[in-house]
Design a protein around this motif. Sequence first.
Motif, PDB file in Angstrom:
ATOM      1  N   ASN A   1       0.852  -1.198   0.000  1.00 12.11           N
ATOM      2  CA  ASN A   1       0.000   0.000   0.000  1.00 12.11           C
ATOM      3  C   ASN A   1       0.883   1.243   0.000  1.00 12.11           C
ATOM      4  OD1 ASN A   1      -2.668  -1.410   0.597  1.00 12.11           O
ATOM      5  ND2 ASN A   1      -1.372  -2.098   2.296  1.00 12.11           N
ATOM      6  N   PHE A   2       0.979   1.905  -1.135  1.00 16.69           N
ATOM      7  CA  PHE A   2       1.780   3.126  -1.209  1.00 16.69           C
ATOM      8  C   PHE A   2       0.892   4.325  -0.906  1.00 16.69           C
ATOM      9  CE2 PHE A   2       4.436   0.205  -3.593  1.00 16.69           C
ATOM     10  CZ  PHE A   2       5.713   0.566  -3.161  1.00 16.69           C
ATOM     11  N   ILE A   3       1.268   5.088   0.109  1.00 22.01           N
ATOM     12  CA  ILE A   3       0.461   6.243   0.514  1.00 22.01           C
ATOM     13  C   ILE A   3       1.300   7.500   0.319  1.00 22.01           C
ATOM     14  CG2 ILE A   3      -0.688   7.390   2.458  1.00 22.01           C
ATOM     15  CD1 ILE A   3      -1.121   4.475   3.565  1.00 22.01           C
ATOM     16  N   ARG A   4       0.808   8.416  -0.562  1.00 22.89           N
ATOM     17  CA  ARG A   4       1.603   9.615  -0.827  1.00 22.89           C
ATOM     18  C   ARG A   4       1.366  10.637   0.277  1.00 22.89           C
ATOM     19  NH1 ARG A   4       1.499  13.865  -5.732  1.00 22.89           N
ATOM     20  NH2 ARG A   4       0.368  15.055  -4.152  1.00 22.89           N
ATOM     21  N   GLY A   5       2.298  10.710   1.187  1.00 26.74           N
ATOM     22  CA  GLY A   5       2.188  11.621   2.313  1.00 26.74           C
ATOM     23  C   GLY A   5       3.225  11.219   3.331  1.00 26.74           C
ATOM     24  N   LYS A   6       3.888  12.204   3.931  1.00 19.39           N
ATOM     25  CA  LYS A   6       4.947  11.869   4.877  1.00 19.39           C
ATOM     26  C   LYS A   6       4.349  11.365   6.189  1.00 19.39           C
ATOM     27  CE  LYS A   6       9.081  13.548   7.047  1.00 19.39           C
ATOM     28  NZ  LYS A   6      10.194  14.470   6.995  1.00 19.39           N
ATOM     29  N   GLY A   7       4.879  10.274   6.703  1.00 18.29           N
ATOM     30  CA  GLY A   7       4.474   9.802   8.021  1.00 18.29           C
ATOM     31  C   GLY A   7       4.934  10.836   9.033  1.00 18.29           C
ATOM     32  N   SER A   8       3.980  11.599   9.600  1.00 18.15           N
ATOM     33  CA  SER A   8       4.378  12.755  10.406  1.00 18.15           C
ATOM     34  C   SER A   8       4.445  12.440  11.895  1.00 18.15           C
ATOM     35  CB  SER A   8       3.414  13.910  10.169  1.00 18.15           C
ATOM     36  OG  SER A   8       2.089  13.464  10.410  1.00 18.15           O
ATOM     37  N   GLU A   9       3.756  11.385  12.325  1.00 19.70           N
ATOM     38  CA  GLU A   9       3.736  11.105  13.757  1.00 19.70           C
ATOM     39  C   GLU A   9       3.428   9.633  14.011  1.00 19.70           C
ATOM     40  OE1 GLU A   9       0.754  13.283  15.862  1.00 19.70           O
ATOM     41  OE2 GLU A   9       1.833  13.186  17.763  1.00 19.70           O
ATOM     42  N   ILE A  10       4.079   9.078  15.032  1.00 19.57           N
ATOM     43  CA  ILE A  10       3.759   7.712  15.469  1.00 19.57           C
ATOM     44  C   ILE A  10       3.212   7.824  16.892  1.00 19.57           C
ATOM     45  CG2 ILE A  10       4.669   5.381  15.895  1.00 19.57           C
ATOM     46  CD1 ILE A  10       5.143   6.276  13.028  1.00 19.57           C
ATOM     47  N   ILE A  11       2.046   7.265  17.129  1.00 19.34           N
ATOM     48  CA  ILE A  11       1.531   7.230  18.503  1.00 19.34           C
ATOM     49  C   ILE A  11       1.189   5.786  18.858  1.00 19.34           C
ATOM     50  CG2 ILE A  11       0.667   9.601  18.593  1.00 19.34           C
ATOM     51  CD1 ILE A  11      -2.147   8.360  18.041  1.00 19.34           C
ATOM     52  N   LYS A  12       0.972   5.550  20.124  1.00 18.91           N
ATOM     53  CA  LYS A  12       0.637   4.204  20.559  1.00 18.91           C
ATOM     54  C   LYS A  12      -0.820   4.203  21.018  1.00 18.91           C
ATOM     55  CE  LYS A  12       2.327   0.137  22.002  1.00 18.91           C
ATOM     56  NZ  LYS A  12       3.465  -0.673  22.216  1.00 18.91           N
ATOM     57  N   ARG A  13      -1.603   3.293  20.468  1.00 19.08           N
ATOM     58  CA  ARG A  13      -2.995   3.183  20.917  1.00 19.08           C
ATOM     59  C   ARG A  13      -3.273   1.706  21.135  1.00 19.08           C
ATOM     60  NH1 ARG A  13      -6.578   5.852  16.784  1.00 19.08           N
ATOM     61  NH2 ARG A  13      -5.757   7.804  17.581  1.00 19.08           N
ATOM     62  N   ASP A  14      -3.721   1.369  22.330  1.00 15.62           N
ATOM     63  CA  ASP A  14      -3.863  -0.029  22.738  1.00 15.62           C
ATOM     64  C   ASP A  14      -2.525  -0.726  22.501  1.00 15.62           C
ATOM     65  OD1 ASP A  14      -6.509   0.584  23.311  1.00 15.62           O
ATOM     66  OD2 ASP A  14      -7.130   0.168  21.259  1.00 15.62           O
TER      67      ASP A  14
ATOM     68  N   VAL B   1      -4.979  10.391   7.496  1.00 18.69           N
ATOM     69  CA  VAL B   1      -5.141   8.956   7.726  1.00 18.69           C
ATOM     70  C   VAL B   1      -4.421   8.523   9.005  1.00 18.69           C
ATOM     71  CG1 VAL B   1      -5.449   8.288   5.303  1.00 18.69           C
ATOM     72  CG2 VAL B   1      -3.136   8.401   6.241  1.00 18.69           C
ATOM     73  N   GLU B   2      -4.930   7.500   9.631  1.00 21.04           N
ATOM     74  CA  GLU B   2      -4.272   6.867  10.778  1.00 21.04           C
ATOM     75  C   GLU B   2      -4.241   5.371  10.488  1.00 21.04           C
ATOM     76  OE1 GLU B   2      -6.222   7.812  14.427  1.00 21.04           O
ATOM     77  OE2 GLU B   2      -5.089   9.671  14.673  1.00 21.04           O
ATOM     78  N   ILE B   3      -3.040   4.811  10.368  1.00 14.12           N
ATOM     79  CA  ILE B   3      -2.926   3.398  10.006  1.00 14.12           C
ATOM     80  C   ILE B   3      -2.323   2.631  11.192  1.00 14.12           C
ATOM     81  CG2 ILE B   3      -1.931   1.747   8.357  1.00 14.12           C
ATOM     82  CD1 ILE B   3      -3.588   3.637   6.789  1.00 14.12           C
ATOM     83  N   PRO B   4      -3.041   1.660  11.743  1.00 10.41           N
ATOM     84  CA  PRO B   4      -2.471   0.866  12.832  1.00 10.41           C
ATOM     85  C   PRO B   4      -1.537  -0.226  12.297  1.00 10.41           C
ATOM     86  CG  PRO B   4      -4.792   0.303  12.474  1.00 10.41           C
ATOM     87  CD  PRO B   4      -4.431   1.302  11.426  1.00 10.41           C
ATOM     88  N   VAL B   5      -0.343  -0.312  12.876  1.00 16.41           N
ATOM     89  CA  VAL B   5       0.638  -1.329  12.453  1.00 16.41           C
ATOM     90  C   VAL B   5       1.331  -1.907  13.685  1.00 16.41           C
ATOM     91  CG1 VAL B   5       1.108  -0.294  10.177  1.00 16.41           C
ATOM     92  CG2 VAL B   5       2.448   0.432  12.161  1.00 16.41           C
ATOM     93  N   ASP B   6       2.153  -2.952  13.460  1.00 16.53           N
ATOM     94  CA  ASP B   6       2.895  -3.559  14.564  1.00 16.53           C
ATOM     95  C   ASP B   6       4.357  -3.133  14.574  1.00 16.53           C
ATOM     96  OD1 ASP B   6       0.640  -5.221  15.268  1.00 16.53           O
ATOM     97  OD2 ASP B   6       1.087  -6.298  13.409  1.00 16.53           O
TER      98      ASP B   6
END
Lengths: 69, 574
Positions: free
Chosen positions: B447-460, B476-481
Amino acid sequence: MTESKEFEPNIVGFLCNWCSYAGADLAGISRIKYPSNIKIIRVMCSGRVEPSHILKAFKEGADGILVSG
Amino acid sequence: MTEEARVGVYVCHCGSNIADKVDVEDVRDYAKDLPNVVLSRDYKYMCSDPGQDLLKKDIAEHNLDRIVVASCSPRMHEPTFRYALEDGGLNGYFLEMANIREHCSWVTEDEGEATEKSKALVSSAVNRVPYHEPLEEKEVDINPATLVVGGGISGIQAALKIADSGQEVYLVEKKPSIGGKMAKLDKTFPTLDCAACILTPKMVEVARKEEVHLLTNSQVTEVSGYIGNFDVTVTETPRYVDLDDCTSCGDCSEVCPITTEDEFEEGLVDRKAIYRSFPQAVPNSYLIDGDTCVKCGKCVEVCEAKAIDLEMGPQEHQIEVGNIIMATGYEVFDPSGAAQWGYGLYDNVVTGLEFERLTNASGPTGGKVKLEDGSEPEAVAVLHCIGSRDENYKKYCSRVCCMSSVKFSHLAKEKTDAEVYEFYIDMRTFGKQYEEFYNRVQKEGINFIRGKGSEIIKRDDKLIVRAENTLIGEFVEIPVDMVVLNTALIPQASQTEVGQTFGIQTSNDGFFLESHIKLDPFRTATEGIYLAGCCQSPKDIPDSVAQGSGAAAEVLSVITKGKVSVSPISAHVN
């Protein structure tokens, strides 16, 4: 210079060929704008600048001297 | 000083570079009335053949004996015009240049001021040039040995090319092994060759070649002299293990009670105080890290080869060389100071180099992409431009990250079958077979998303990547591991200090400054010192190899000639 005009100093720069003169070239290549008051004299080493050079520049009308190297 | 000098003044337009800002006709006319000026001309390109011919013709027709060229920096074209003077029958040093491009038209906002400054610079050149005395260049012999500083892929390439010609090379490497950053990489784009498979044969060749004198764990501490004849002091940090006697059995490491962060593994695991950087290290012998060793002597007891000497001290080597190639490489941006990306705050946020070690079959996980808890990630995010193309950190593009990010996505998908999200500003796939590689990976379901990943937060228990998808204008907010931060290539922390040791400059991005950014990227302002690889600017492997060979060619052309002219201009203090 008329009195209504703001004072613009006449600055002489003695710049070492190997560092500061190259730095002034880099400012040019990077198109960094600065006032035209400074006139640069290239020397092969800033250690080559003698007190008499500085005094002579003042005598000939310089308001400020920059020695950089 | 010549009382009756006959000065010719040439004001160059430099196309529009000077003429757009400076009224060159006005400067030309002004120069006509200056003392000793016999003729004053303006011309579109003084450095062109017709421009130089004009100068030569005038010297003969008007009996000129001093020349002033008002154009670009003398650091650019002084040799060009000196040759023109010599062709015209004058001593080349009867030339003075007024730098009305770099020091005037390019840096002055106002056209009137630029014209007045040009006049002042031309006037000072005209007044100075009668004082010039004829000078002769002297020739010096070239010592055919070469010093290469840095044993990464660029330095290795340069050293091998020079050694291939039968000339001697000293290869000095700060780390205990050559190989540089490339030795840490897993697969390399766009062919997915494993880095070790293509690098280690070259490393072994360095060790094998008689012409190459390898000095590892060593740094250049003093340089004096000039092109053809440099005197260099190299200081070797003690290894405490004899290079020749060590059989690389590893018994010492097993009994060593001290552990410390393994730098080669990017700190993902620990190593012992007596260690070998990696299995294919060149030289292959073990060494003791003097900063952490407590000198308990257990390794000495088990070493059958009696190769360990805990009393070993630093050694100084004096070497004489004619030319020096800098191949000191780069560092990677440390994102721990940038809390928005969560590095160091949250588990499973890793840098690009750490991910290289995780996917590497000889790395700490044996090539398995695992989370801190040992499980496989179900979703992975790869973020471009961490510290690059960013006003807050480095403004420049690090060149390799788009392609290595695409590679990371491919490897993450291949190894874990996770859902992979790649966040990019623009996709820059400029090299041979690069766009094709990107197209291939696109088809793998990334999944290529045109936009800089500006922040990483932790949820659950998930890491959330926040970004703006700029193609649809949506937040967008994408949950990953797992998050891979592809960090900027930055100058070495010691870059300025190393530059001062060798007398070479850095550009405003902090990398070493080349003689000309386009036409002379191998040489520096200091004759006899050349650049290769990422110490000049961020580069991928093909470009690093190319510049390594290029720098070697520069050196070989000097060695082949056997002599070099040294500028007769030097500073005298009365």
